[in-house]
Enzyme design. Sequence first.
Site, PDB file in Angstrom:
ATOM      1  CG  ASP A  45      37.234  69.691  11.291  1.00  0.00           C
ATOM      2  OD1 ASP A  45      37.667  68.810  11.240  1.00  0.00           O
ATOM      3  OD2 ASP A  45      37.709  70.847  11.897  1.00  0.00           O
ATOM      4  CD  GLU A 104      36.722  65.294  13.511  1.00  0.00           C
ATOM      5  OE1 GLU A 104      37.967  64.939  13.661  1.00  0.00           O
ATOM      6  OE2 GLU A 104      36.586  66.343  13.306  1.00  0.00           O
TER       7      GLU A 104
END
Length: 529
Positions: A215, A273
């Site tokens: 993330d 990401e």
Amino acid sequence: MRRKVAGRRPSRPPRPSWWSDAVFYEIYVRSFADSGEDGIGDLEGIRSKLGYLELLGVDALWLTPFYPSPMADHGYDVADPRGVDPMFGTLGDFDVLLTEAHRRGIRVTVDVVPNHTSNQHAWFKSALAAGPGSPERERYHFRDGRGPGGAEPPNNWVSVFGGPAWTRVPDGQWYLHLFAPQQPDLNWANPDVRADLERTLRFWLDRGVDGFRIDVAHGMAKPAGLPDMDPDTPAHGGGAAGDPRFDDDGVHEVHQLIRKVLDEYPDAMAVGEIWVQDEERLARYLRPDELHLAFNFRLVLTHFDADAMRTSIERSLAVPRAAGAPAAWTLSNHDVWRAASRYGGGAAGVRRARAMALVELALPGAVYLYQGEELGLPNADLPLEAMTDPRARTQGPEYSRDGERVPLPWEGTLPPYGFSRTAQTWLPMPADWAQLTVERQLEDPDSTLSLYRRAVELRKHHPAFRGGDQLEWYGAPAGCFAFRRGRGGLVCALNTSASSIALPPGEVLLTSSPLVDGRLAPDSAVWLG
């Protein structure tokens, strides 16, 4: 459990890694399947639907965070990265899910959230108690304020969720949070922080997970002195060049740390990401000692136009090729509008989403599908009082991500459509989704689910997909494109114009919409072998 190997893997003849062309399926755990009666999805619910995922043909799962959390940002505020929140089950439930998925030939990857923790994490509680200048506060970014009495934030950074990126604590210091105030940013210059991530990675790898989605993989490192940002930089960042909050050069040391751990575990991988627009900087994340895959969000950000899509595809391929890595494609996830709504909504939006599914699955590299894409789900229209996304509260309902996070419809004609044994699901389900359930679409050979099943099956087994990874572009009418994969491989054509067009030569393998007098209809795509 996976056995560690000492040091890096021994040299051997190169072979394609399992993730290089895998079809991943993102499961937003809260919204996939509820095994109980609280209206919230859980690990046992996922396990109960593994037969469906096997039928769909996906190679691997990506599970969003299921760790202990106060749920200020629905699990992305992690209080303990090495446990399971009781809302979702137990570590035993996770182990059973992992074992059964592997038995069906489905790999499992999980989210890790290294940029920040929850403000209920034991470290942050200790930092508040320890006070200014303490080792506990060095794990985060605590600073004295500016102005008289330190009453102003240490710099002008804003949160991705809106408002200042700083919150003041009772003793007068401020702490940094690039997201919600309940998500304090970690200080990656601190050795405790690095050691703890290694411990987390090994904890899950030793249990047998196959990899990680990182993330905010362009976050973590912060520039020395935390200089002010340009006030014209958008709060959400969006990969803007020169934004000091993201893509600092020091982030690559973090990814090298992650890769060093992963290289001790055969066939483990990581995808990042990464919202970085500069393509040379994006390619740096894919160097041989960093990430295996990096999401490139150009397709997500491109409107339904053949010329724009072709440009996005070419640029998206150039980045991983420059780094010697596979591409990673996606059209949707839990943070962006669903494709059917993004492409105009209604019947036209579904047609276009079906066409883009064939384009995406024809491309070389890994593909990430978001749960519900295979059903053609649109964004749900939710009233303000039903929204739970913190962005809806801080930035307004138009920024809410709840519409793409509504639970999946499995069966039946009324909410909750088999998702849960209670109608009071954590987000309300639309009353008009009866035609979109898995049960209904499995019985319909023309459904979006049937299209995805056939496409994934062909992608895995048809010889046309063995033509190679290079794309050869054909001349095509205005509003259209066509490409071939390698020598003698698959041909994919997309028609975004208002008129039907003649097909390229070849045997028709699959179309997203019925042909019109042997021609490719508007808002449609075709595969030919």
